[in-house]
Design a protein around this motif. Structure first.
Motif, PDB file in Angstrom:
ATOM      1  N   VAL A   1     -77.351   6.313  11.784  1.00  0.00           N
ATOM      2  CA  VAL A   1     -76.161   5.567  12.189  1.00  0.00           C
ATOM      3  C   VAL A   1     -76.156   4.157  11.612  1.00  0.00           C
ATOM      4  N   SER A   2     -75.033   3.799  10.975  1.00  0.00           N
ATOM      5  CA  SER A   2     -74.784   2.429  10.544  1.00  0.00           C
ATOM      6  C   SER A   2     -73.656   1.833  11.376  1.00  0.00           C
ATOM      7  N   HIS A   3     -73.674   0.502  11.525  1.00  0.00           N
ATOM      8  CA  HIS A   3     -72.602  -0.190  12.239  1.00  0.00           C
ATOM      9  C   HIS A   3     -71.595  -0.762  11.257  1.00  0.00           C
ATOM     10  N   ASN A   4     -70.373  -0.986  11.731  1.00  0.00           N
ATOM     11  CA  ASN A   4     -69.357  -1.621  10.906  1.00  0.00           C
ATOM     12  C   ASN A   4     -69.727  -3.081  10.648  1.00  0.00           C
ATOM     13  N   GLY A   5     -69.242  -3.608   9.532  1.00  0.00           N
ATOM     14  CA  GLY A   5     -69.464  -5.011   9.237  1.00  0.00           C
ATOM     15  C   GLY A   5     -69.749  -5.264   7.773  1.00  0.00           C
ATOM     16  N   ILE A   6     -69.907  -6.540   7.443  1.00  0.00           N
ATOM     17  CA  ILE A   6     -70.244  -6.972   6.095  1.00  0.00           C
ATOM     18  C   ILE A   6     -71.416  -7.942   6.209  1.00  0.00           C
ATOM     19  N   VAL A   7     -72.544  -7.596   5.629  1.00  0.00           N
ATOM     20  CA  VAL A   7     -73.716  -8.470   5.669  1.00  0.00           C
ATOM     21  C   VAL A   7     -73.409  -9.723   4.849  1.00  0.00           C
ATOM     22  N   GLY A   8     -73.580 -10.875   5.484  1.00  0.00           N
ATOM     23  CA  GLY A   8     -73.256 -12.145   4.856  1.00  0.00           C
ATOM     24  C   GLY A   8     -71.981 -12.762   5.385  1.00  0.00           C
ATOM     25  N   HIS A   9     -71.128 -11.961   6.061  1.00  0.00           N
ATOM     26  CA  HIS A   9     -69.837 -12.484   6.520  1.00  0.00           C
ATOM     27  C   HIS A   9     -69.451 -12.022   7.920  1.00  0.00           C
ATOM     28  N   ASN A  10     -69.483 -10.743   8.163  1.00  0.00           N
ATOM     29  CA  ASN A  10     -68.958 -10.233   9.426  1.00  0.00           C
ATOM     30  C   ASN A  10     -69.941  -9.225  10.003  1.00  0.00           C
ATOM     31  N   LEU A  11     -70.974  -9.731  10.622  1.00  0.00           N
ATOM     32  CA  LEU A  11     -72.021  -8.883  11.188  1.00  0.00           C
ATOM     33  C   LEU A  11     -72.028  -9.050  12.699  1.00  0.00           C
ATOM     34  N   ARG A  12     -71.595  -8.018  13.385  1.00  0.00           N
ATOM     35  CA  ARG A  12     -71.576  -8.078  14.854  1.00  0.00           C
ATOM     36  C   ARG A  12     -72.972  -7.888  15.427  1.00  0.00           C
ATOM     37  N   LYS A  13     -73.720  -6.930  14.873  1.00  0.00           N
ATOM     38  CA  LYS A  13     -75.092  -6.725  15.319  1.00  0.00           C
ATOM     39  C   LYS A  13     -75.831  -5.873  14.300  1.00  0.00           C
ATOM     40  N   ALA A  14     -77.138  -6.024  14.322  1.00  0.00           N
ATOM     41  CA  ALA A  14     -78.009  -5.165  13.514  1.00  0.00           C
ATOM     42  C   ALA A  14     -78.890  -4.397  14.491  1.00  0.00           C
TER      43      ALA A  14
END
Length: 346
Positions: free
Chosen positions: A267-280
């Motif tokens: 499973v991956s989460h939605n988002g953009i690393v560097g800009h829009n990361l809700r959680k890792a």
């Protein structure tokens, strides 16, 4: 000590459509050998392998591709040695009788004849996956030092969108204390700016790879990529002794474990690393020897399957990557595919 498994991208891609492309493929192989400062004898063997493989594509399939990359393995003295891997990919008639096709002089409409015999003699490794009417993927390797061994076998294809010189995807893979850490970055969009984001991810992760858990690596990458366009990112760590894969992903990188033909998606989460990361978030999944871990960017269609390719799941990971690329590449974006298996001595 970390041992890198592969180059971050496929270094040479040559489309084979006409006779001039055979010479272009040979030059590409020679150029890569020169950049790696390969010994002259091994460079000459590589040139012959590339020429025969490209010629076979043209003669028996009409069209296809030759891909070249740098690979790494351990020599008998424990030192890291380099090799050059060739993938020759076509969607032609395939081979129904492999032993006959390997025999010198046995050249028919369905046999690659003398070319395969020459490739077998000149390469240090040769493996082929072929099915009648579905084409052929050939893998050959020339090592700079004889006797190289790969415990972590891997296949990589990482190529740019047609017309682009820079690939916005990048891959990094290494082994430390027999743990493997794998990363795919898909820079937002494509072209130079996307490549800069992925290059930044490779540079950062390669420096701290085995010091942190995958989720923490993603968070560090998020801080490090804020001055770039940003990227989708997936990081997996395989611990064969603990029997687990630890995975953290953000964005459109797909990942799955294949055991006994059964796929388990990670499973991956939605988002953009560097800009829009809700959680890792990190997830652990079971791992066993001879399993496959497959990661790929969204340049590959998500609904691929190995079911129509009998025996492919047991083939070298590079052949698996080659088949997936040939048959499931969208053709509208950069694409990266990384396939890994740990081999256990009998």
């Amino acid at each position: 000590m970390e041992n890198v498994l592969t180059a971050s991208r496929t270094e040479e891609v040559v489309a084979i459509n006409e006779s001039a492309d055979v010479a272009a493929a040979r030059r590409a192989g020679s150029d890569l050998a020169r950049r790696l400062d390969f010994p002259s004898e091994e460079a000459a063997r590589l040139a012959l392998v590339v020429t025969e493989a490209a010629s076979n594509i043209l003669k028996h399939a009409g069209r296809g591709e030759v891909l070249l990359r740098t690979v790494h393995a351990l020599a008998s003295d424990g030192k890291n040695v380099r090799g050059i891997e060739l993938l020759a990919i076509d969607g032609g008639a395939g081979m129904s009788d492999m032993p006959s096709s390997m025999a010198d002089g046995m050249s028919t409409a369905g046999s690659y004849g003398v070319g395969l015999g020459a490739i077998q003699r000149q390469s240090d490794e040769l493996e082929i996956f072929t099915l009648p009417d579905q084409g052929t993927v050939l893998r050959a390797v020339v090592w700079e030092t004889p006797g190289a061994t790969e415990q972590w076998k891997n296949g990589l294809i990482c190529v740019p969108l047609a017309g682009e010189h820079a690939c916005g995807d990048a891959v990094w893979a290494a082994v430390s204390d027999d743990n493997a850490l794998l990363m795919i970055s898909d820079g937002l969009g494509h072209g130079e700016a996307a490549a800069e984001a992925s290059d930044a991810a490779v540079s950062l992760i390669s420096e701290i790879a085995f010091k942190l858990e995958p989720a923490d690596l993603v968070l560090r990458a998020h801080r490090g990529l804020q001055r770039t366009r940003g990227a989708a990112l997936a990081i997996a760590r395989i611990d064969p002794y603990a029997g687990k894969v630890s995975f953290s992903g953000v964005g459109n990188i797909a990942a799955c474990i294949v055991i006994g033909g059964v796929r388990r998606h990670l499973v991956s989460h939605n988002g953009i690393v560097g800009h829009n990361l809700r959680k890792a978030q990190q997830f652990d999944s079971p791992w066993q020897d001879e399993a496959l871990l497959i990661l790929h960017s969204d340049g590959l269609v998500s609904r691929w399957s190995l079911d129509g390719y009998p025996g492919l799941d047991r083939a070298h990971p590079a052949l698996i990557a080659g088949v997936l690329y040939r048959d499931f590449y969208r053709g509208r974006d950069d694409v990266s595919i990384l396939v890994v298996r740990r081999e256990v001595a009998a």
